[in-house]
Write a protein that holds these residues in place. Structure first.
Motif, PDB file in Angstrom:
ATOM      1  N   PHE A   1      -2.842   3.451  -6.508  1.00 29.27           N
ATOM      2  CA  PHE A   1      -3.440   3.576  -5.173  1.00 29.27           C
ATOM      3  C   PHE A   1      -4.208   2.307  -4.802  1.00 29.27           C
ATOM      4  O   PHE A   1      -4.040   1.769  -3.706  1.00 29.27           O
ATOM      5  N   ALA A   2      -5.058   1.855  -5.730  1.00 31.53           N
ATOM      6  CA  ALA A   2      -5.912   0.698  -5.421  1.00 31.53           C
ATOM      7  C   ALA A   2      -5.117  -0.600  -5.430  1.00 31.53           C
ATOM      8  O   ALA A   2      -5.351  -1.488  -4.601  1.00 31.53           O
TER       9      ALA A   2
ATOM     10  N   PHE B   1      -3.300  -1.758  -2.120  1.00 30.19           N
ATOM     11  CA  PHE B   1      -4.164  -2.294  -1.071  1.00 30.19           C
ATOM     12  C   PHE B   1      -4.697  -3.682  -1.435  1.00 30.19           C
ATOM     13  O   PHE B   1      -4.853  -4.535  -0.560  1.00 30.19           O
ATOM     14  N   VAL B   2      -4.955  -3.919  -2.719  1.00 26.96           N
ATOM     15  CA  VAL B   2      -5.408  -5.248  -3.133  1.00 26.96           C
ATOM     16  C   VAL B   2      -4.308  -6.270  -2.904  1.00 26.96           C
ATOM     17  O   VAL B   2      -4.554  -7.381  -2.414  1.00 26.96           O
ATOM     18  N   VAL B   3      -3.081  -5.925  -3.254  1.00 28.74           N
ATOM     19  CA  VAL B   3      -1.954  -6.830  -3.038  1.00 28.74           C
ATOM     20  C   VAL B   3      -1.785  -7.131  -1.557  1.00 28.74           C
ATOM     21  O   VAL B   3      -1.534  -8.275  -1.159  1.00 28.74           O
ATOM     22  N   SER B   4      -1.937  -6.116  -0.719  1.00 28.79           N
ATOM     23  CA  SER B   4      -1.754  -6.295   0.718  1.00 28.79           C
ATOM     24  C   SER B   4      -2.794  -7.230   1.321  1.00 28.79           C
ATOM     25  O   SER B   4      -2.472  -8.035   2.206  1.00 28.79           O
ATOM     26  N   HIS B   5      -4.042  -7.166   0.841  1.00 25.82           N
ATOM     27  CA  HIS B   5      -5.122  -7.940   1.451  1.00 25.82           C
ATOM     28  C   HIS B   5      -5.390  -9.277   0.749  1.00 25.82           C
ATOM     29  O   HIS B   5      -5.834 -10.230   1.401  1.00 25.82           O
TER      30      HIS B   5
ATOM     31  N   PRO C   1       0.811  -1.230   0.000  1.00 23.70           N
ATOM     32  CA  PRO C   1       0.000   0.000   0.000  1.00 23.70           C
ATOM     33  C   PRO C   1       0.836   1.267   0.000  1.00 23.70           C
ATOM     34  O   PRO C   1       0.494   2.236  -0.689  1.00 23.70           O
ATOM     35  N   LEU C   2       1.944   1.279   0.747  1.00 26.45           N
ATOM     36  CA  LEU C   2       2.802   2.461   0.774  1.00 26.45           C
ATOM     37  C   LEU C   2       3.484   2.678  -0.565  1.00 26.45           C
ATOM     38  O   LEU C   2       3.606   3.814  -1.043  1.00 26.45           O
ATOM     39  N   VAL C   3       3.915   1.598  -1.196  1.00 28.86           N
ATOM     40  CA  VAL C   3       4.522   1.701  -2.522  1.00 28.86           C
ATOM     41  C   VAL C   3       3.503   2.212  -3.533  1.00 28.86           C
ATOM     42  O   VAL C   3       3.810   3.060  -4.379  1.00 28.86           O
TER      43      VAL C   3
ATOM     44  N   GLY D   1       1.518   6.260  -7.141  1.00 25.56           N
ATOM     45  CA  GLY D   1       0.309   6.982  -7.552  1.00 25.56           C
ATOM     46  C   GLY D   1       0.510   8.484  -7.535  1.00 25.56           C
ATOM     47  O   GLY D   1       0.093   9.193  -8.459  1.00 25.56           O
ATOM     48  N   ILE D   2       1.145   8.987  -6.475  1.00 27.53           N
ATOM     49  CA  ILE D   2       1.437  10.427  -6.416  1.00 27.53           C
ATOM     50  C   ILE D   2       2.419  10.820  -7.512  1.00 27.53           C
ATOM     51  O   ILE D   2       2.304  11.902  -8.110  1.00 27.53           O
TER      52      ILE D   2
END
Length: 559
Positions: A479-480, A483-487, A46-48, A53-54
């Protein structure tokens, strides 16, 4: 055109080709491997995703704005030179960010080196841990002997990681000694389970959240600063060159410069990975071998800086840049085909960012060395160059809509394939489909929007669609995706993207079939057409068609 002017055009194109070759080679040394470097610093998915994304968001908003001000104030030459010079220094700032734990860096470095049958060596000169050591460990039939061997390996690891970071030292003082090492007192069967994979749980750590957030902020600040300086470079160079070629009536020769960029990127990605794979895990006590990517970037961008002195800088008196962009945006919202094209490229930008951000993570988890990663980049780019030879035949045979459908099908198949990677090199064959999923897609989209574009807005329309895909779409996907990879994991991410793209393909074909098959007049094409290529009867038919179309066309639209 005079001979002297023709020579000037050839010289300008030669300099521009060399500039694009070197700058693309420099970017390919580091940009595809950024997320890999962030992973080894200890950042989570998520941090990556937030950082990348920014980065995309800044590029899509700041680059065109800075390019506009550079043109309006006639400071292109100064800003191009400044951008190249400053981006070298800011890129190197990332090499100064300390890793959260050297154990994390050893973990991923060891996986890659085991894949390429390279012995692991460290700066301390101690004998490395190899996969054969693990194989000998499990040949013991006596449990007590196995425990003794494990204890010896733990002592060796403690010696290898003696040069630990302050964050990790603090973590060891506040936690039990078993953190980050194999706990032989809890569950030996669980700890000794390899599961047929080259991924070992020996070096897994539990990073300290405060330290991870500090590293995240340092990396984010460096990336934002770097992007603010480097992002406008390509825009300013391309705009300046295009206006120069437009001034000498040679814009038809602008369209093939991307080939030199692809060749440079292929060479840069392969060359840097061949070199990095020969190095030890650490160049010094705190610098990972991945820092060599940034050093290669600095060298090539410095060479690009020398070439930029000879770039043609045309000072155009026209101020139609903003007007053409507004026209392009109005055109996208007023025509069904351009709306469909915009949604398609936006969706491919969202999904494509997951490949750019996390494909190398998937390859690394399968034991891939960096060489295979660099080759995978080169295979996709070279395949696109080869397919370009058949571009006209492909578009003529399938039409623009059919080519878009083929491209979406290929991208969906690629994503599904990525979720089932089984070894280090298995990604290489499927990369050839990049010629269709990326190259053919943009050829077809550009051809489709050219048919409905008003005179002089074609290039502006292409730029808006590219910004929508590589800027807005890639930013949202980053961005999305993190978080998908993390969960859910990488495999689930790629399968979900594949299914989503397949569903959009079905909807695309349905909507496309319902749209009226109306083709607007492209006056620039009519004026550029060679009358000698048509017979008298063809000319008469064309004239009749033009007269009829002009009667039906509504010219009262205010742009």
């Amino acid at each position: 055109m005079s001979t002297n002017k023709q020579w000037d055009v050839n010289k300008a194109l030669a300099v521009a080709s060399l500039f694009h070759f070197l700058s693309s080679a420099g970017n390919a040394c580091v940009i595809p491997f950024l997320t890999l470097y962030f992973r080894q610093l200890g950042l989570t998915a998520p941090l990556v995703g937030i950082i990348i994304g920014i980065k995309h968001l800044i590029s899509s908003l700041w680059a065109p704005l800075c390019s506009y001000f550079a043109k309006s104030h006639r400071k292109r030459k100064v800003l191009i030179t400044g951008s190249l010079l400053c981006s070298v220094g800011t890129g190197l700032l990332l090499t100064l960010v300390p890793p959260l734990s050297k154990n994390v860096m050893y973990k991923y470095c060891n996986i890659s080196q085991q894949s390429s049958t390279t012995d692991i060596s460290v700066m301390s000169g101690k004998p490395p841990l190899t996969s054969s050591a693990f194989q000998e460990l499990f040949t013991f039939t006596d449990i007590a002997s196995s425990m003794n061997a494990i204890n010896e390996m733990i002592q060796e690891l403690e010696t290898l990681t003696s040069n630990e970071t302050p964050i990790h030292r603090l973590e060891k003082e506040t936690k039990t000694p078993e953190v980050g090492l194999l706990n032989v007192n809890s569950n030996p069967e669980k700890n000794l389970s390899l599961g047929g994979s080259t991924e070992f749980s020996l070096l897994q750590t539990n990073p300290h959240p405060a330290g991870q957030h500090q590293i995240f902020l340092m990396v984010l600040g460096a990336v934002v600063f770097w992007e603010l300086l480097a992002a406008p470079l390509e825009w300013m160079v391309d705009d300046s060159l295009y206006e120069y070629l437009d001034f000498v009536d040679a814009t038809d020769r602008y369209g093939k410069l991307w080939i030199w960029s692809y060749l440079g990127a292929s060479g840069g990605a392969c060359g840097i990975t061949i070199f990095v794979d020969q190095l030890n895990c650490f160049l010094s006590a705190k610098i990972s071998r991945l820092a060599v990517h940034f050093y290669g970037y600095a060298v090539l961008i410095t060479l690009t800086l020398l070439i930029s002195v000879f770039l043609p800088i045309h000072v155009s008196k026209k101020t139609e840049h903003v007007n053409k962009t507004v026209k392009a945006l109005n055109l996208i919202g007023s025509d069904g085909r351009t709306i469909l094209s915009a949604v398609t490229v936006f969706l491919t930008g969202v999904i494509g960012s997951t490949v750019q951000n996390f494909l190398f993570w998937q390859m690394q988890d399968k034991g891939s060395s960096e060489l295979f990663m660099g080759v995978s980049v080169a295979v996709g780019l070279i395949a696109e160059i080869v397919l370009y030879v058949f571009k006209s035949k492909l578009l003529r045979a399938l039409s623009s809509s059919g080519t878009v459908a083929l491209s979406l099908s290929c991208l969906s198949a690629q994503l599904l394939y990525y979720s089932f990677l089984w070894n280090a090199w298995s990604v290489l064959p499927i990369q050839m489909l990049c010629a269709f999923s990326n190259g053919a897609l943009w050829w077809a989209v550009n051809m489709l929007v050219d048919d409905v574009a008003s005179p002089g807005t074609e290039r502006a329309l292409h730029i808006v669609l590219q910004g929508l895909s590589y800027g807005c779409g890639a930013s949202l996907g980053s961005f999305a995706g993190g978080f998908v990879v993390s969960h859910f994991g990488l495999a689930v991410l790629y399968r979900a993207c594949s299914i989503s793209l397949a569903l959009w393909l079905i909807l695309f074909l349905i909507v496309q079939s319902k749209l009226p098959r109306q083709k607007k007049i492209n006056y620039s094409r009519l004026l550029a057409a060679d009358p000698s290529d048509e017979s008298d009867s063809d000319e008469e038919k064309e004239r009749d068609w033009l007269v009829k179309a002009m009667k039906d066309e509504n010219f009262s639209r205010n742009w």
